[in-house]
Every structure is written in C-alpha cells, then in structure tokens.
Scaffold this active site. Structure first.
Site, PDB file in Angstrom:
ATOM      1  N   LYS A  16       0.818  -1.224   0.000  1.00 27.51           N
ATOM      2  CA  LYS A  16       0.000   0.000   0.000  1.00 27.51           C
ATOM      3  C   LYS A  16       0.847   1.268   0.000  1.00 27.51           C
ATOM      4  CE  LYS A  16      -3.807  -2.284   2.467  1.00 27.51           C
ATOM      5  NZ  LYS A  16      -3.127  -3.579   2.729  1.00 27.51           N
ATOM      6  N   ILE A  49       5.434  10.349  -1.974  1.00 21.20           N
ATOM      7  CA  ILE A  49       5.588  11.218  -3.129  1.00 21.20           C
ATOM      8  C   ILE A  49       5.730  10.336  -4.381  1.00 21.20           C
ATOM      9  CG2 ILE A  49       6.600  13.075  -1.764  1.00 21.20           C
ATOM     10  CD1 ILE A  49       9.337  12.255  -2.849  1.00 21.20           C
ATOM     11  N   PRO A  50       5.362  10.853  -5.557  1.00 16.56           N
ATOM     12  CA  PRO A  50       5.329  10.008  -6.753  1.00 16.56           C
ATOM     13  C   PRO A  50       6.631   9.271  -7.062  1.00 16.56           C
ATOM     14  CG  PRO A  50       4.151  12.042  -7.172  1.00 16.56           C
ATOM     15  CD  PRO A  50       4.789  12.192  -5.830  1.00 16.56           C
ATOM     16  N   THR A  74       8.998   8.232  -5.067  1.00 18.26           N
ATOM     17  CA  THR A  74       9.207   7.132  -4.127  1.00 18.26           C
ATOM     18  C   THR A  74       8.260   5.979  -4.425  1.00 18.26           C
ATOM     19  OG1 THR A  74       9.985   8.634  -2.397  1.00 18.26           O
ATOM     20  CG2 THR A  74       9.162   6.500  -1.678  1.00 18.26           C
ATOM     21  N   ARG A  90     -15.598 -14.371   3.165  1.00 15.59           N
ATOM     22  CA  ARG A  90     -15.841 -15.405   4.172  1.00 15.59           C
ATOM     23  C   ARG A  90     -16.974 -16.319   3.712  1.00 15.59           C
ATOM     24  NH1 ARG A  90     -12.030 -12.914   5.751  1.00 15.59           N
ATOM     25  NH2 ARG A  90     -11.531 -12.154   7.830  1.00 15.59           N
ATOM     26  N   ARG A 136      -7.471 -15.835   6.725  1.00 23.27           N
ATOM     27  CA  ARG A 136      -7.729 -16.671   7.907  1.00 23.27           C
ATOM     28  C   ARG A 136      -8.735 -17.795   7.694  1.00 23.27           C
ATOM     29  NH1 ARG A 136      -7.973 -11.546  11.860  1.00 23.27           N
ATOM     30  NH2 ARG A 136      -8.670 -10.713   9.862  1.00 23.27           N
TER      31      ARG A 136
END
Length: 239
Positions: free
Chosen positions: A69, A73-74, A76, A186, A216
């Site tokens: 996620k 900054i662009p 990076t 689920r 899970r």
C-alpha cells in the site's frame, strides 16, 4: 483447474493472504497450495522480516500480490513499484489517496512494465477494516460508499484500472471495465475477524469482483487444502 481469464494475472480468482509470521510457514503453505489457489498475497508482516529475496522465492511458487500500500511522493512510489516488479510481483498496491499526480505516474509505469509481462497496479480505496463509525474524522462528511466512488473516479481518470475495494462497494463499480480485487471474503459471516465489510465468495463474484483475497478462513481451517479448494470451486461456479 483451467485458467480463469477474469482473474488475470492470477491463475484463478482466489488469492491466499499469507498472514503468517515466518518464512518456513509461508513456504510450506505455498508449496501445499500452489496447485490450488490463484496466487499469494504478501505484505509488510513477511516482507519486512525477509526482504525482497523472499518475494523472489515466493514468486517461484505462484503469482504474487505484493500488498504494501505505497502512499508517498510520486518518485518514491514509482521506485517501490519497480522494485516490487523486479522481485516478481504480479500485483502491487498503492493508495488511491496519494492523488492524481502519483496515480498518473503509476499508470505510466504500469503500461511500461506490462509490456514485459502480466502486471497490474491496484489502487486501495477504503480499508475493509473500517466501517462508518471508524472512518477518520476528517473523512466523515460522506458515507464510505461515496468515498470509494470518488476515489475510483480519480483512479480511472488517472489511467489505472485496478482497484481494491470491499465487496459492499461492488454494486457501485459494475460495468466500468475495472479489475476489482476484493478482501473480506468469508463463507461464514460470523467469522469476520477485524474485517467489517464482508461477503461470501459467490456473491462477491456475482457482483463483479475479478479476484478475491482470502486469509484466515483458509489458514485457520482444519484442512487448508480442502478449504482452499472449496473457495476455488465456489469461484468457478460463479465465473
């Protein structure tokens, strides 16, 4: 299992979230399920411990959804996405909240990298662990569904087509030519864990999901191979 093109670049619509703590656990599960699930999701829980060499090792066992996620900054974000691609990731997440400039940069990077092999950048909208009560105060002026719609409009206008959203927003995003990856899946609605906006696999696919993230419910089952197969079979019934 035959390939489900809707799940592309995954092998089928079920992505196993490897929410475990050790390399050995992850490799054992991946070896056991590599012929069943469509791919494996890795995040900071494992990547921060074992680094990108571990991602490369996992990519030998199946398509990798690298879910870190990126929100920065662009330049990076671009460097992080390129590093993820080089390690073997087929799906990578960035935050839609990073804004139009960053998302347009991501769209250009995606186009370049897709010319080398199947690859998608997914923009995360609103986490499935949030409900309306837990949305941060600066975002509470409108419902979650409207936040998701606004962010997806931004993503689309920037040139990306991959989105992560909860199954509860799928109805809003149908017929928009989007690749929709949906966590919070689920079989039992009683087993929600820390997910707030959840749904069963058949219903989510019926509403337009391209791929489903399941963790899970498989990892904590008594027979992970059998449970993983049940999720995949449910997905193919609704393809």
């Amino acid at each position: 299992m035959k390939k489900n093109l809707r799940a592309h670049p995954m092998r089928n619509p079920i992505i196993l979230a490897l929410d475990v703590d050790t390399r050995d656990q992850a490799l054992k599960i991946a070896d056991d399920l590599s012929e069943i699930v469509g791919g494996f999701k890795l995040g900071p829980r494992l990547c921060l411990r074992y680094g990108m060499e571990f991602v490369k090792e996992m990519a030998q066992r199946g398509p990798i959804f690298l879910d870190n996620k990126h929100f920065d900054i662009p330049s990076t974000m671009e460097a992080a996405v390129r590093a993820s691609f080089e390690a073997g990731a087929s799906l990578v997440t960035v935050h839609a909240l990073s804004g139009a400039e960053a998302l347009k940069r991501m769209a250009a990077v995606e186009k370049e990298l897709q010319s080398q092999r199947p690859f998608k950048i997914l923009a995360v909208t609103i986490l499935t662990s949030w409900d309306q009560a837990s949305v941060p105060g600066n975002m509470k002026e409108q419902p979650i569904a409207q936040h998701v719609t606004d962010l997806v409009n931004l993503v689309s206008s920037s040139g990306l087509q991959g989105v992560v959203c909860s199954p509860h927003e799928l109805d809003l995003l149908q017929n928009r030519d989007l690749y929709l990856v949906t966590p919070g899946i689920r079989f039992s609605m009683q087993d929600s864990g820390d997910q707030k906006r959840i749904m069963g696999p058949k219903e989510a696919l019926r509403k337009g999901a391209s791929a489903l993230v399941v963790g899970r419910p498989i990892l904590e089952s008594n027979n992970i191979k059998e449970t993983a197969t049940d999720f995949v079979m449910a997905a193919y019934e609704e393809k």
